[in-house]
Design a protein around this motif. Structure first.
Motif, PDB file in Angstrom:
ATOM      1  N   LEU A 193       0.831  -1.211   0.000  1.00 26.30           N
ATOM      2  CA  LEU A 193       0.000   0.000   0.000  1.00 26.30           C
ATOM      3  C   LEU A 193       0.863   1.257   0.000  1.00 26.30           C
ATOM      4  O   LEU A 193       0.569   2.228  -0.698  1.00 26.30           O
ATOM      5  CB  LEU A 193      -0.905   0.011   1.229  1.00 26.30           C
ATOM      6  CG  LEU A 193      -2.337  -0.502   1.048  1.00 26.30           C
ATOM      7  CD1 LEU A 193      -3.097  -0.383   2.366  1.00 26.30           C
ATOM      8  CD2 LEU A 193      -3.069   0.250  -0.046  1.00 26.30           C
ATOM      9  N   LEU A 194       1.928   1.244   0.791  1.00 25.27           N
ATOM     10  CA  LEU A 194       2.838   2.394   0.815  1.00 25.27           C
ATOM     11  C   LEU A 194       3.410   2.657  -0.577  1.00 25.27           C
ATOM     12  O   LEU A 194       3.552   3.809  -1.004  1.00 25.27           O
ATOM     13  CB  LEU A 194       3.988   2.151   1.801  1.00 25.27           C
ATOM     14  CG  LEU A 194       3.640   2.029   3.291  1.00 25.27           C
ATOM     15  CD1 LEU A 194       4.901   1.737   4.096  1.00 25.27           C
ATOM     16  CD2 LEU A 194       2.975   3.303   3.806  1.00 25.27           C
ATOM     17  N   LEU A 195       3.720   1.595  -1.286  1.00 23.01           N
ATOM     18  CA  LEU A 195       4.401   1.723  -2.578  1.00 23.01           C
ATOM     19  C   LEU A 195       3.454   2.061  -3.729  1.00 23.01           C
ATOM     20  O   LEU A 195       3.888   2.148  -4.873  1.00 23.01           O
ATOM     21  CB  LEU A 195       5.177   0.439  -2.884  1.00 23.01           C
ATOM     22  CG  LEU A 195       6.408   0.237  -1.993  1.00 23.01           C
ATOM     23  CD1 LEU A 195       7.063  -1.113  -2.261  1.00 23.01           C
ATOM     24  CD2 LEU A 195       7.412   1.366  -2.194  1.00 23.01           C
ATOM     25  N   THR A 196       2.180   2.267  -3.418  1.00 24.35           N
ATOM     26  CA  THR A 196       1.300   2.831  -4.453  1.00 24.35           C
ATOM     27  C   THR A 196       1.642   4.305  -4.672  1.00 24.35           C
ATOM     28  O   THR A 196       1.206   4.909  -5.645  1.00 24.35           O
ATOM     29  CB  THR A 196      -0.183   2.693  -4.062  1.00 24.35           C
ATOM     30  OG1 THR A 196      -0.408   3.350  -2.809  1.00 24.35           O
ATOM     31  CG2 THR A 196      -0.582   1.223  -3.959  1.00 24.35           C
ATOM     32  N   ASN A 197       2.421   4.865  -3.749  1.00 25.46           N
ATOM     33  CA  ASN A 197       2.914   6.237  -3.899  1.00 25.46           C
ATOM     34  C   ASN A 197       4.083   6.220  -4.884  1.00 25.46           C
ATOM     35  O   ASN A 197       5.143   5.659  -4.586  1.00 25.46           O
ATOM     36  CB  ASN A 197       3.364   6.767  -2.540  1.00 25.46           C
ATOM     37  CG  ASN A 197       3.790   8.225  -2.594  1.00 25.46           C
ATOM     38  OD1 ASN A 197       4.085   8.769  -3.657  1.00 25.46           O
ATOM     39  ND2 ASN A 197       3.827   8.872  -1.442  1.00 25.46           N
TER      40      ASN A 197
END
Length: 255
Positions: free
Chosen positions: A199-203
């Motif tokens: 989820l963090l790396l959707t940034n």
């Protein structure tokens, strides 16, 4: 009969005086190639050592090493990171992480999440601790839909310049998992760390190659598992932002 006078043949000797300037030219060419190699490596110390060596060897006229640096004044010092002591580098990085901690704490206060999120600046780096109860349902590894926005907002707080390596770790209490999908708390903690990291790396501003995930199960408690409150604290996800310069390291980490 008159004896013929033989003409004595004198062997002609080639003039070898050209060898000296030729040898000097080859030496200068060798010096030039060494200098070009040193410049291509952008190693300030090596270049300055070469400059001093060649300036003392080749004298007279304008030499190829007339200038002590291939860069304008002042830029050589900026490139020469070895002039900065490791302790000074660590202090500078500590200040950077303190600034990041303040930014995250301001966000926590603004959102009223003081009882759910906390930060601490440790020897390892900047640690963000998130209570599992605001992210996951019991026995699930997927972040709840209503909390996905929180995870994405946290990802914005992790954007730093230059980027730092980040470790996401999952932790549980010591209550055995009663779930056919996962064999142990250790497996549950690993998968929670992975799902939260995804989820963090959707940034798009975060670099996946700087992220890693770990799972510790119940084996790294921060409170007693004998109480409900203690078990709640142990169920957590941690985000560790590593410093660019770590203790015992002589030079900065690259990016």
């Amino acid at each position: 009969m008159a004896k013929r006078k033989r003409k004595e043949k004198h062997e002609e000797h080639m003039d070898e005086s050209w060898l000296i300037p030729y040898a000097d030219l080859l030496t200068l060419l060798l010096a030039l190639f060494i200098v070009l190699f040193a410049m291509s490596s952008i190693d300030a110390n090596k270049f300055q050592m070469l400059a001093r060596a060649f300036n003392s060897t080749f004298e007279g006229g304008t030499g190829i090493m007339e200038y002590p640096s291939p860069l304008p004044d002042g830029e050589m010092e900026e490139l020469d990171v070895t002039k900065t002591e490791p302790k000074e580098q660590q202090d500078q990085e500590h200040e950077k992480l303190k600034e990041a901690e303040k930014k995250i704490n301001d966000y926590i206060s603004k959102k009223g999440l003081n009882d759910k999120l906390k930060t601490s600046l440790t020897d390892e780096g900047l640690l963000i601790t998130i209570n599992n109860d605001i992210l996951f349902e019991s026995g699930s590894v997927y972040v709840r839909k209503r909390d996905e926005d929180l995870a994405k907002e946290i990802s914005q707080l992790l954007v730093m310049e230059p980027p730092r390596s980040i470790i996401v770790s999952g932790h549980t209490d010591n209550i055995p998992i009663q779930n056919a999908q996962y064999d142990s708390n250790w497996e549950l903690s690993v998968m929670r760390a992975v799902e939260f990291m995804k989820l963090l790396l959707t940034n798009p501003s975060l670099s996946p190659e700087l992220f890693s995930a770990k799972g510790y199960g119940e084996f790294k408690p921060i409170s007693s598992n004998k109480t409900t409150e203690g078990r709640q604290k142990n169920r957590r996800v941690e985000i560790l932002i590593l410093p660019l310069v770590q203790k015992g390291q002589q030079n900065p980490v690259s990016s």
